[in-house]
Design a protein around this motif. Structure first.
Motif: not given
Length: 250
Positions: A99-100, A144-145, A148, A151, A153, A156
């Protein structure tokens, strides 16, 4: 005729202040913001020690070991007075590779990078007993999801993976003879709600900053307890002859 001020300056020894260096990623870079953990430590050490922020947002341990020699010079008089260095990487290293990939660093390499950072510090006179590793904090995945997704995405990072990197950090510290602040474990101790320590699931909230400052100070205080107050308290300055108070060597 040489001005008196120039004569005085040439005869005065420069005061070299002790230094505490905070080396890490965004969690370190942001630590000088209002109510940040770095700012609180700096306040505790005012007129005793310079606290220098070398936090680099988004950086991982692979990049950190490359730039460290550019931050601390060998045989530099100014760098011979370092009382401690905090090394706070792992939040980016532990990003999921699929993912990153740009920030991800494999677990074993992360461990070796931390050891290499310790060796680099030792090469400029900063022994392992003056190094404090800080593990990545836990990750609150739901929060945090959301960041993400904003942004564009998918999620990650995973908290369980952050835990693996935290464990590797603890083990590396033990192998190097350095101290360690295990945030991942402490923030989840006794099943407490660790999300209160995080502002967006990854970075620290005000409560998280207070948490880090409190526990880090417990490790730092023995290292800085004997540092003197630099330059006299104003009430102790001889008003009739300030030179006798202010220009004497400490």
């Amino acid at each position: 005729m040489v001005p008196l001020s120039r004569v005085m300056m040439s005869n005065v020894k420069t005061i070299v202040w002790p230094k505490l260096i905070l080396f890490g990623d965004s969690i370190t870079q942001f630590s000088f913001q209002a109510n940040g953990w770095g700012a609180e430590i700096a306040d505790k050490l005012v007129r005793k020690c310079d606290v220098i922020n070398r936090g680099l947002s988004g950086y991982n341990s692979r990049w950190a070991k490359l730039i460290l020699p550019r931050l601390i010079k060998q045989n530099s008089t100014a760098d011979n007075n370092i009382v401690a260095v905090t090394v706070f990487f792992g939040a980016n290293d532990s990003a999921l590779e699929d993912k990153n990939p740009q920030q991800h660093v494999p677990l074993q390499e992360y461990s070796e990078n931390l050891k290499e950072i310790t060796r680099l510090l030792a090469s400029v006179g900063v022994t392992a007993d003056r190094v404090i590793f800080i593990t990545p904090p836990p990750l609150h995945e739901p929060a945090w999801e959301k960041e993400c997704i904003l942004k564009g995405s998918p999620l990650n990072r995973h908290n369980s993976v952050a835990g693996q990197y935290a464990q590797a950090c603890v083990q590396a510290a033990g192998q190097c003879g350095a101290d360690v602040l295990d945030l991942w474990t402490l923030m989840q101790k006794d099943g407490q709600d660790y999300s209160v320590y995080l502002s967006d699931g990854l970075h620290l909230s005000q409560k998280g900053n207070q948490f880090v400052a409190k526990h880090l100070w417990e490790l730092l205080e023995p290292r800085v307890a004997d540092l003197p107050f630099i330059l006299p308290y104003w009430g102790d300055v001889d008003a009739k002859s300030p030179e006798s108070s202010l220009l004497c060597e400490q």
